[in-house]
Design a protein around this motif. Structure first.
Motif, PDB file in Angstrom:
ATOM      1  N   THR A   1       0.836  -1.218   0.000  1.00  0.00           N
ATOM      2  CA  THR A   1       0.000   0.000   0.000  1.00  0.00           C
ATOM      3  C   THR A   1       0.861   1.254   0.000  1.00  0.00           C
ATOM      4  OG1 THR A   1      -1.764  -1.143   1.183  1.00  0.00           O
ATOM      5  CG2 THR A   1      -1.798   1.267   1.238  1.00  0.00           C
TER       6      THR A   1
ATOM      7  N   GLN B 269      -3.580  -3.610  -6.756  1.00  0.00           N
ATOM      8  CA  GLN B 269      -4.351  -2.369  -6.957  1.00  0.00           C
ATOM      9  C   GLN B 269      -5.780  -2.680  -7.365  1.00  0.00           C
ATOM     10  OE1 GLN B 269      -3.820   0.438  -6.014  1.00  0.00           O
ATOM     11  NE2 GLN B 269      -3.855   2.083  -7.538  1.00  0.00           N
TER      12      GLN B 269
ATOM     13  N   ARG C  61      -7.638  -4.043  -4.357  1.00  0.00           N
ATOM     14  CA  ARG C  61      -7.916  -2.969  -3.389  1.00  0.00           C
ATOM     15  C   ARG C  61      -9.084  -2.099  -3.852  1.00  0.00           C
ATOM     16  NH1 ARG C  61      -3.645   1.667  -1.404  1.00  0.00           N
ATOM     17  NH2 ARG C  61      -3.780   2.213  -3.630  1.00  0.00           N
TER      18      ARG C  61
END
Length: 283
Positions: A18, A50, A53
């Protein structure tokens, strides 16, 4: 506390993914991270992380409490009396804000109305009535007729009879003025006019001395001597008069009717003016 150097490569990748994607890694950790993702098996890891997320964030956005559920939760952890007190306070606060807002709006409206009303009054108000101060105003009128005579006489005439008819026929005056008779062959009338001060109408007869060319004016208007400034009275053969003077002109005033005053105005002395007035009234 676990240091980054104590982590395995796999734990480091997932633990600091992150921060790496958000650009928050220090230069030292960023170098290690880039070396690890340079390995073929880790090359696609940041892109997959990504996407996952983003999907997770979208999924979490669908989980929220409705207002009724929030109220239910508050009821479980908050005393009912405290809750009711807070709600009443909020209602009072909203009410006060509404009152303040309403008062502000009305104040603005009233202020605008006052401003508009003031503008309308200033624009459309009736003009102030012109004040008439006989001694002052008629002194100015006499001097104006001497210094700028053009067009001053509405009824030019050398006939006492014609001037008398003209003034008596006027409906604007509201009274019949006494027109002085010829004083002597040296003084002849030149005509008459009526001056309108709104609050007073004045009959004027102009005379001219054939020898000296000087002017003399007989003003008549409604009023009594008590309306004039106090002055020492004079008496010439029964003509009771008051005298007023300036550096340019003299005035004698007398009551020639119960409610009508006469002014004889010129550059002669007061006794000379009184003699002419007495002659003009037939005395």
């Amino acid at each position: 506390m676990v240091k980054p150097s104590d982590l395995s490569d796999q734990d480091f990748l997932y633990g600091y993914m992150t921060e790496y994607l958000d650009g928050e890694l220090s230069l030292e950790l960023q170098e290690r991270f880039q070396k690890l993702i340079g390995v073929q098996q880790n090359a696609e890891l940041p892109e997959r992380f990504q996407k996952v997320r983003g999907a997770l964030q979208l999924g979490l956005q669908s989980f929220y409490l409705r207002e009724s559920e929030k109220i239910h939760l508050r009821a479980l952890v908050q005393d009912q009396t405290v809750r009711e007190t807070q709600e009443a306070r909020k209602i009072d606060e909203v009410g006060r804000r509404e009152v303040v807002s309403r008062v502000s709006r009305w104040t603005a409206v009233l202020a605008l109305l006052v401003i508009v009303g003031g503008i309308l009054y200033y624009v459309f108000r009736s003009p102030a009535r012109e004040k008439f101060v006989p001694v002052v105003n008629l002194s100015y009128e006499a001097m104006a007729m001497i210094e700028d005579p053009e067009g001053r006489l509405l009824f030019p005439s050398t006939s006492i009879e014609e001037i008398t008819k003209y003034l008596n026929a006027s409906r604007n005056l509201g009274f019949s003025p006494l027109v002085l008779k010829s004083f002597s062959q040296s003084w002849v009338p030149e005509g008459a006019t009526i001056i309108d001060y709104e609050v007073a109408k004045i009959a004027v007869v102009e005379y001219k001395n054939t020898e000296s060319k000087e002017k003399l004016f007989h003003f008549a208007f409604k009023g009594t001597l008590s309306d004039l400034p106090k002055a020492e009275p004079g008496n010439y053969r029964g003509l009771i008069y008051q005298t007023y003077s300036s550096d340019k002109i003299n005035i004698i005033a007398w009551q020639h009717k119960k409610d009508v005053i006469s002014f004889l105005v010129g550059r002669r002395s007061a006794p000379e003016l009184a003699t002419l007035a007495r002659m003009g009234t037939g005395g």
